[in-house]
Design an enzyme around this catalytic site. Sequence first.
Site, PDB file in Angstrom:
ATOM      1  N   VAL A  68       0.827  -1.200   0.000  1.00  0.00           N
ATOM      2  CA  VAL A  68       0.000   0.000   0.000  1.00  0.00           C
ATOM      3  C   VAL A  68       0.869   1.261   0.000  1.00  0.00           C
ATOM      4  CG1 VAL A  68      -1.809   1.260   1.232  1.00  0.00           C
ATOM      5  CG2 VAL A  68      -1.811  -1.244   1.216  1.00  0.00           C
ATOM      6  N   LYS A  83       5.544   3.910   0.786  1.00  0.00           N
ATOM      7  CA  LYS A  83       5.124   2.570   0.366  1.00  0.00           C
ATOM      8  C   LYS A  83       5.380   1.593   1.502  1.00  0.00           C
ATOM      9  CE  LYS A  83       5.502  -0.806  -3.381  1.00  0.00           C
ATOM     10  NZ  LYS A  83       6.024  -1.065  -4.729  1.00  0.00           N
ATOM     11  N   ASP A 177       7.785  -4.792 -13.309  1.00  0.00           N
ATOM     12  CA  ASP A 177       6.393  -4.414 -13.576  1.00  0.00           C
ATOM     13  C   ASP A 177       6.274  -3.032 -14.213  1.00  0.00           C
ATOM     14  OD1 ASP A 177       5.629  -6.800 -12.385  1.00  0.00           O
ATOM     15  OD2 ASP A 177       5.421  -5.905 -10.416  1.00  0.00           O
TER      16      ASP A 177
END
Length: 471
Positions: A68, A83, A177
């Site tokens: 999160v 984070k 990613d």
Amino acid sequence: MGCFYSRSIHLPSPDDLSKLHSENGGECGQVQQAPAFKEYSLSELRKATNGFCTDLIVSESGEKAPNVVYRGILDNNHLVAVKRFSKLAWPDAQQFVVEAVGVGKLRHRRLVNLIGCCTEGDERLLVAEYMPNDTLSKHLFHWDKQPLAWEMRVRVAHYIAQALDYCNTANQKIYHDFNAYRILFDEDGDPCLSSFGLMKNSRDGKSYSTNLAYTPPEFLRTGRVIPESVIYSYGTVLLGLLSGKHIPPSRALDIIRGNNVLMLMDSSLEGQYASNDATNLVELASKSVAPLQKQKEVASYILMGLSKGTVTLPTVLSPLGKACARMDLTAVHDILLKTGYRDEEGAENELSFQEWTQQVQDILNTKKFGDIAFRDSDFKNAIEYYSKLVNLMSIPSATVFARRAFSCLMSGQAELALRDAMQAQVCIPEWPTAFYLQALALSKLGMETDAKDMLNDGAVLEVKWQSRYKF
């Protein structure tokens, strides 16, 4: 106080950072007031985020995200993004600090610079500059008031290429990613590359992908992210900039090879570009896109409009799409059973096309037992038989991957389900069922925005599929 610190680890000094600034050189390398990297105490970050208040979560998927991200404000009134990794993500605190320090040495105006970390107790937190104007995904795929202008799309391609080139030069060659969510816009509306993607995604100390929807093909085959993965992912982002649509990495090459570039273009861009510019943007995927920038004097925030996008579900969904949208797994199971292998009729992966040998008999028996287990909701055995079937068949079956994907979902293995649903899409690139199952898996993983994207894509393909196969 109480913060983890290792004497064997040396945090970068301001002089080190200044040296990196000067080595970067030129207009694109200047960093305006990026704080030096430091270790924060947990109390500092708890205070900055108001006790990790849910109202300050800025992650696209909210609390359901694997890790999160919160908006925070430090004592010096400096806005930051914090984070927070899951408890078991980084069991080795020293390894986490080593990774963070390496990324924290980087300073570039096209990066969302990492400015700190915390490893107090079981906590693993990163602190970065705060970007107030959302992600490329929102502005490109979910715009509300105005689509992203052509000149701004070129600027995104150019600036992010600069950031990746700098990271490569600084020996940070792997980016995890890489996708439209990793590109954020600063207070001036300029696109920046998130530094979070430079940190290895870790689970029990092992690297993995947090978002299989954006995973290059080689990761599905080998499970490894390599430097070349960044090039492929960058090309996929370029396709997104051209088309205004999320392009799954598994479809990127087929789209480039099988379509005229102008046919891919976002219709909202009509009249904003010369046709050869669109072609050049694809051809220059691995080169600088600076020559295409023709409105350098226009500020990014003017080109952006800084509209905040919303996500809406498609108005028309098939029964399978509706079942996936409401997460009705019983209904999904029933529909998959009724559909059977019908969508693959006539395809080259039919068993009847293979030589009649003992191996084929084994394939038929394994398929039979897998189908029986799937019918009876014995998903554990269904996974076992379908896994054997995948290894036995010389040509893969989309339906087998789809059934194994659903079985994995019912067994609490959402990541494996997503991977199988993507493999089903590789078998039949425009099969709506594969997209709907990906939506289910993404939703289970807490990636609601991606899930809605997949539902939208599935609904669009459903119309094409029904018209193509209507007799």
